[in-house]
Design a protein around this motif. Structure first.
Motif, PDB file in Angstrom:
ATOM      1  N   MET A 233       0.836  -1.190   0.000  1.00 50.08           N
ATOM      2  CA  MET A 233       0.000   0.000   0.000  1.00 50.08           C
ATOM      3  C   MET A 233       0.880   1.252   0.000  1.00 50.08           C
ATOM      4  O   MET A 233       1.741   1.414   0.859  1.00 50.08           O
ATOM      5  CB  MET A 233      -0.901  -0.005   1.227  1.00 50.08           C
ATOM      6  N   LEU A 234       0.674   2.103  -1.000  1.00 54.42           N
ATOM      7  CA  LEU A 234       1.433   3.346  -1.097  1.00 54.42           C
ATOM      8  C   LEU A 234       0.578   4.500  -0.599  1.00 54.42           C
ATOM      9  O   LEU A 234      -0.619   4.575  -0.910  1.00 54.42           O
ATOM     10  CB  LEU A 234       1.852   3.611  -2.549  1.00 54.42           C
ATOM     11  N   PRO A 235       1.175   5.398   0.158  1.00 54.74           N
ATOM     12  CA  PRO A 235       0.390   6.526   0.662  1.00 54.74           C
ATOM     13  C   PRO A 235      -0.041   7.452  -0.477  1.00 54.74           C
ATOM     14  O   PRO A 235       0.698   7.652  -1.444  1.00 54.74           O
ATOM     15  CB  PRO A 235       1.361   7.236   1.617  1.00 54.74           C
ATOM     16  N   LYS A 236      -1.226   7.997  -0.381  1.00 51.60           N
ATOM     17  CA  LYS A 236      -1.716   8.947  -1.364  1.00 51.60           C
ATOM     18  C   LYS A 236      -0.999  10.285  -1.189  1.00 51.60           C
ATOM     19  O   LYS A 236      -0.860  10.789  -0.073  1.00 51.60           O
ATOM     20  CB  LYS A 236      -3.226   9.142  -1.190  1.00 51.60           C
ATOM     21  N   ILE A 237      -0.518  10.801  -2.286  1.00 53.51           N
ATOM     22  CA  ILE A 237       0.214  12.075  -2.237  1.00 53.51           C
ATOM     23  C   ILE A 237      -0.783  13.224  -2.233  1.00 53.51           C
ATOM     24  O   ILE A 237      -1.615  13.347  -3.133  1.00 53.51           O
ATOM     25  CB  ILE A 237       1.171  12.210  -3.436  1.00 53.51           C
ATOM     26  N   GLU A 238      -0.691  14.045  -1.208  1.00 58.94           N
ATOM     27  CA  GLU A 238      -1.551  15.213  -1.103  1.00 58.94           C
ATOM     28  C   GLU A 238      -0.782  16.438  -1.603  1.00 58.94           C
ATOM     29  O   GLU A 238       0.232  16.822  -1.025  1.00 58.94           O
ATOM     30  CB  GLU A 238      -1.992  15.423   0.352  1.00 58.94           C
ATOM     31  N   LEU A 239      -1.260  17.028  -2.681  1.00 58.38           N
ATOM     32  CA  LEU A 239      -0.612  18.219  -3.213  1.00 58.38           C
ATOM     33  C   LEU A 239      -1.074  19.443  -2.442  1.00 58.38           C
ATOM     34  O   LEU A 239      -2.263  19.582  -2.127  1.00 58.38           O
ATOM     35  CB  LEU A 239      -0.951  18.384  -4.693  1.00 58.38           C
ATOM     36  N   PRO A 240      -0.145  20.332  -2.114  1.00 58.57           N
ATOM     37  CA  PRO A 240      -0.536  21.536  -1.376  1.00 58.57           C
ATOM     38  C   PRO A 240      -1.417  22.442  -2.224  1.00 58.57           C
ATOM     39  O   PRO A 240      -1.275  22.503  -3.452  1.00 58.57           O
ATOM     40  CB  PRO A 240       0.810  22.205  -1.055  1.00 58.57           C
ATOM     41  N   VAL A 241      -2.309  23.147  -1.590  1.00 56.49           N
ATOM     42  CA  VAL A 241      -3.158  24.120  -2.274  1.00 56.49           C
ATOM     43  C   VAL A 241      -2.398  25.441  -2.353  1.00 56.49           C
ATOM     44  O   VAL A 241      -2.034  26.029  -1.331  1.00 56.49           O
ATOM     45  CB  VAL A 241      -4.488  24.313  -1.530  1.00 56.49           C
ATOM     46  N   CYS A 242      -2.124  25.873  -3.569  1.00 55.72           N
ATOM     47  CA  CYS A 242      -1.335  27.098  -3.764  1.00 55.72           C
ATOM     48  C   CYS A 242      -2.116  28.097  -4.604  1.00 55.72           C
ATOM     49  O   CYS A 242      -2.882  27.712  -5.495  1.00 55.72           O
ATOM     50  CB  CYS A 242      -0.012  26.783  -4.463  1.00 55.72           C
ATOM     51  N   ALA A 243      -1.900  29.348  -4.325  1.00 50.26           N
ATOM     52  CA  ALA A 243      -2.503  30.391  -5.152  1.00 50.26           C
ATOM     53  C   ALA A 243      -1.819  30.391  -6.516  1.00 50.26           C
ATOM     54  O   ALA A 243      -0.625  30.097  -6.620  1.00 50.26           O
ATOM     55  CB  ALA A 243      -2.322  31.750  -4.476  1.00 50.26           C
ATOM     56  N   PRO A 244      -2.552  30.692  -7.582  1.00 49.15           N
ATOM     57  CA  PRO A 244      -1.924  30.733  -8.913  1.00 49.15           C
ATOM     58  C   PRO A 244      -0.865  31.823  -8.973  1.00 49.15           C
ATOM     59  O   PRO A 244      -0.977  32.860  -8.314  1.00 49.15           O
ATOM     60  CB  PRO A 244      -3.101  31.036  -9.853  1.00 49.15           C
ATOM     61  N   TRP A 245       0.180  31.590  -9.779  1.00 53.03           N
ATOM     62  CA  TRP A 245       1.228  32.585  -9.949  1.00 53.03           C
ATOM     63  C   TRP A 245       0.688  33.809 -10.673  1.00 53.03           C
ATOM     64  O   TRP A 245      -0.213  33.720 -11.515  1.00 53.03           O
ATOM     65  CB  TRP A 245       2.374  32.007 -10.785  1.00 53.03           C
ATOM     66  N   LYS A 246       1.266  34.932 -10.370  1.00 57.23           N
ATOM     67  CA  LYS A 246       1.021  36.118 -11.181  1.00 57.23           C
ATOM     68  C   LYS A 246       1.652  35.888 -12.554  1.00 57.23           C
ATOM     69  O   LYS A 246       2.618  35.154 -12.693  1.00 57.23           O
ATOM     70  CB  LYS A 246       1.634  37.358 -10.524  1.00 57.23           C
ATOM     71  N   LYS A 247       1.097  36.559 -13.566  1.00 56.45           N
ATOM     72  CA  LYS A 247       1.555  36.331 -14.936  1.00 56.45           C
ATOM     73  C   LYS A 247       3.046  36.589 -15.088  1.00 56.45           C
ATOM     74  O   LYS A 247       3.770  35.797 -15.710  1.00 56.45           O
ATOM     75  CB  LYS A 247       0.772  37.233 -15.895  1.00 56.45           C
ATOM     76  N   MET A 248       3.535  37.673 -14.506  1.00 57.21           N
ATOM     77  CA  MET A 248       4.953  38.001 -14.633  1.00 57.21           C
ATOM     78  C   MET A 248       5.824  36.962 -13.943  1.00 57.21           C
ATOM     79  O   MET A 248       6.896  36.609 -14.442  1.00 57.21           O
ATOM     80  CB  MET A 248       5.236  39.389 -14.064  1.00 57.21           C
ATOM     81  N   ASP A 249       5.380  36.450 -12.798  1.00 53.42           N
ATOM     82  CA  ASP A 249       6.145  35.411 -12.106  1.00 53.42           C
ATOM     83  C   ASP A 249       6.200  34.144 -12.946  1.00 53.42           C
ATOM     84  O   ASP A 249       7.251  33.508 -13.062  1.00 53.42           O
ATOM     85  CB  ASP A 249       5.516  35.108 -10.745  1.00 53.42           C
TER      86      ASP A 249
END
Length: 244
Positions: A17-33
């Motif tokens: 059994m492999l643990p489920k990977i939980e992706l962090p919730v991140c705000a979208p990048w600004k266009k310039m970034d």
């Protein structure tokens, strides 16, 4: 949990059994970034270009691109050239006599050019020498004082691209064909002008292609904000425009 089949030391398969990977919730990048990260990781912009926001400024208030200037600077000798771009590198130093000078690289859509500022030019414009600044540059192509057979750029002025419309736009001329003078198009222009009120003069030019005639009709009362007004016009193929 996800399962994965693995071979054991004694043959056969056993399920782990492999643990489920939980992706962090991140705000979208600004266009310039996002664009900056694209350039850093893959070496070029993929989802757009930092100058896209200033396409109207470049199309209406520049006379040459960096690549045209670099291709053969002799074509512009003795003339003023106007170009724009983003500063990608900037340094400030002192010469052997202790006088400060600066160098910076300006990049547009297709090429980049290194520019040097000395003495009074540097002191007047050093506050523009910031990486990621968007600049509009007026310069004169002239011979170097210490090498007359070589050409360089003498910078006359630097303006932030964000301020170009405010500083240089005086009027906007909207052109349309006589066959496109309809109630719908007149209503569209009136609505757009009402939405984007400003201080720039508005002129309407009507062209009759068959008779090869045109008449220009300046508005005595209506003033518009040229940049947002022209953005609205760009969505209507019946109209062309020129900003003065």
């Amino acid at each position: 949990r996800a399962s994965s089949k693995q071979h054991s030391l004694f043959g056969g398969e056993q399920e782990a059994m492999l643990p489920k990977i939980e992706l962090p919730v991140c705000a979208p990048w600004k266009k310039m970034d996002q664009l900056k990260f694209e350039k850093e990781i893959i070496g070029f912009y993929m989802s757009g270009h930092p100058l896209d926001e200033y396409r109207l400024e470049i199309e209406n208030f520049c006379t040459v691109s960096v690549s045209e200037l670099k291709a053969d600077m002799r074509l512009f000798k003795g003339r003023e050239v106007v170009f724009a771009g983003i500063i990608t590198e900037a340094t400030q130093r002192s010469g052997q006599t202790g006088k400060p000078f600066g160098t910076f690289i300006v990049e547009d859509y297709f090429d980049s050019i290194q520019i040097m500022l000395f003495s009074e030019e540097f002191l007047k414009m050093k506050h523009f020498l910031e990486v990621d600044s968007f600049v509009h540059i007026k310069a004169k192509v002239e011979s170097r004082y210490d090498a007359p057979d070589q050409l360089n750029l003498r910078i006359n002025s630097v303006t932030m691209l964000q301020e170009v419309f405010e500083k240089f736009a005086k009027s906007i001329t909207v052109a349309l064909s006589l066959k496109d003078v309809t109630k719908e198009n007149i209503a569209f222009l009136h609505s757009l002008a009402k939405k984007h009120k400003g201080k720039n003069l508005l002129r309407i030019q009507v062209k009759d292609e068959e008779e090869k005639l045109s008449v220009e009709l300046p508005s005595k009362k209506i003033r518009v904000e040229a940049k947002e007004f022209s953005r609205g016009l760009a969505e209507a193929p019946e109209f062309s425009f020129k900003i003065n």
